[in-house]
Scaffold this active site. Sequence first.
Site, PDB file in Angstrom:
ATOM      1  N   ARG A  83      -7.866  -0.115  16.474  1.00 34.83           N
ATOM      2  CA  ARG A  83      -7.939   0.429  15.275  1.00 34.83           C
ATOM      3  C   ARG A  83      -9.566  -0.711  14.773  1.00 34.83           C
ATOM      4  O   ARG A  83      -9.779  -1.217  15.018  1.00 34.83           O
ATOM      5  CB  ARG A  83      -6.499   0.061  14.116  1.00 34.83           C
ATOM      6  CG  ARG A  83      -7.068   1.025  12.773  1.00 34.83           C
ATOM      7  CD  ARG A  83      -5.641   0.958  11.787  1.00 34.83           C
ATOM      8  NE  ARG A  83      -5.762  -0.408  11.124  1.00 34.83           N
ATOM      9  CZ  ARG A  83      -4.688  -0.780  10.088  1.00 34.83           C
ATOM     10  NH1 ARG A  83      -3.954   0.505  10.268  1.00 34.83           N
ATOM     11  NH2 ARG A  83      -5.042  -1.607   9.205  1.00 34.83           N
ATOM     12  N   LYS A  92       0.488  -1.299  -0.395  1.00 33.36           N
ATOM     13  CA  LYS A  92      -0.383   0.142  -0.103  1.00 33.36           C
ATOM     14  C   LYS A  92       0.787   1.200   0.068  1.00 33.36           C
ATOM     15  O   LYS A  92       0.368   1.670  -0.287  1.00 33.36           O
ATOM     16  CB  LYS A  92      -0.699   0.088   1.309  1.00 33.36           C
ATOM     17  CG  LYS A  92      -0.211   0.256   3.076  1.00 33.36           C
ATOM     18  CD  LYS A  92      -1.405  -0.267   3.875  1.00 33.36           C
ATOM     19  CE  LYS A  92      -0.594   0.174   5.095  1.00 33.36           C
ATOM     20  NZ  LYS A  92      -1.479  -0.557   6.128  1.00 33.36           N
TER      21      LYS A  92
HETATM   22  C1  LIG Z   1      -0.345  -1.676   6.622  1.00 31.68           C
HETATM   23  C2  LIG Z   1      -0.417  -2.726   6.506  1.00 31.68           C
HETATM   24  C3  LIG Z   1      -0.121  -3.587   7.956  1.00 31.68           C
HETATM   25  C4  LIG Z   1       1.530  -3.617   7.110  1.00 31.68           C
HETATM   26  O1  LIG Z   1       2.130  -2.908   8.154  1.00 31.68           O
HETATM   27  P1  LIG Z   1       3.761  -2.890   8.047  1.00 31.68           P
HETATM   28  O2  LIG Z   1       3.826  -1.975   9.757  1.00 31.68           O
HETATM   29  O3  LIG Z   1       4.072  -1.279   7.321  1.00 31.68           O
HETATM   30  O4  LIG Z   1       4.520  -3.932   8.080  1.00 31.68           O
HETATM   31  C5  LIG Z   1      -0.174  -4.944   7.476  1.00 31.68           C
HETATM   32  N1  LIG Z   1      -1.190  -5.447   8.159  1.00 31.68           N
HETATM   33  C6  LIG Z   1      -2.433  -4.320   8.386  1.00 31.68           C
HETATM   34  C7  LIG Z   1      -4.107  -4.594   8.054  1.00 31.68           C
HETATM   35  C8  LIG Z   1      -1.977  -3.173   7.400  1.00 31.68           C
HETATM   36  O5  LIG Z   1      -3.222  -2.264   7.253  1.00 31.68           O
END
Ligand SMILES: *Cc1c(COP(=O)(O)O)cnc(C)c1O
Length: 366
Positions: free
Chosen positions: A131, A36
Amino acid sequence: MAYPVLNIDLDKIEHNARTIVELCAAHGVSVSGVTKAVCGNPQVAAAMLQGGVAGLADSRPENIQRMRGAGLDVSYMLLRLPSLSRVDEVIACADVSLNAELETLQALSASALRQGRVHAVILMVDLGDLREGVWPDQAVELAKALAQLKGLRLQGIGTNLACFSGAVPTRCNMRQLSDLAAAIEEACGLSLQWVSGLNSSGLKLLAEGGLPERVNHARIGEGILLGRETTQRKAWPDTHQDAFVLQAEVVELQWKPSAFKGEHGENAFGGHPQCENHGDILHALVNIGRQDVAVDGITPLEPIKLVGASSDYLGLDVSALAGRIRLGDVFSFHINYSALLSAMTSSYVEKRCYRGGVIDHGALDR
Ligand SMILES: *Cc1c(COP(=O)(O)O)cnc(C)c1O
């Protein structure tokens, strides 16, 4: 060459991915590469796959479509909870999605049936980050309801930590997640393939051997892209932190006072910058600003200092380089995660990928 540019070293990304994948594999954990922050850039995604990630995960359907469109034919996980208004897109593009709302699951089920597909679901549990995810005491009930929905397959449970609140993965909350997996299996009479407990904040716990056996899936973005674990942003061993380098060009270079002249009020962004007078400085304006990058997240490689930022300019004190730079010269910056996210998202910043030191135009994504 025109600037600003974000240079992307695909060899470094592949290397980082391999380091993380091998570490996780040694602890029985399979990795989805999270794309992302690079908006689903297919060249970066391909480098992650060459480094060994088992599948790709992104928060946005359009990014998944972009990668699929570029011919990357792997399993895709949608990370952001599906919107009720977009369930058809989610079913069409993603193989699996993270979920926490029964009403959304019902809509996904109806859409999966209409489209003749089976869609896998990871049920998200909130272990304190506030979250996404149901509170743990609701998880079994939601799993039972989900198990009844046609067109959907309960593939596992997951949690996301260290995002909103900075709650970190611990032996204790990973144990709680494992126990919930067992409780759901018992209540629903099925077995869960994935217990997806980790993002980049979990690398330290994993490397210390602190994960319960059931936790067997990680979704890793920053650890691969920027080579950092995210509880303290420490550089991860045997990874590169500089796979991305931002470059911008000097468009004005003049000696100016180091302090403002005249009365002043708020600046253009509502701030009240302070500055002390320490005589004249060699002041450079470069052609990158807040419309291009989250300026708080960039660090110059040269011995220069950021003294201001607007939508379109960074102001730099480049006195230390006086006599050695000219108009049109280029400065380079290392970037953090939020700067990466913003620079990748800005259509004003050219993205330039490199393989073996030469520009890789990518047969993909035309
Ligand atoms: C963005 C995201 C990740 C990745 O997180 P990092 O800290 O970049 O490894 C993993 N799980 C979810 C649900 C996310 O939204």
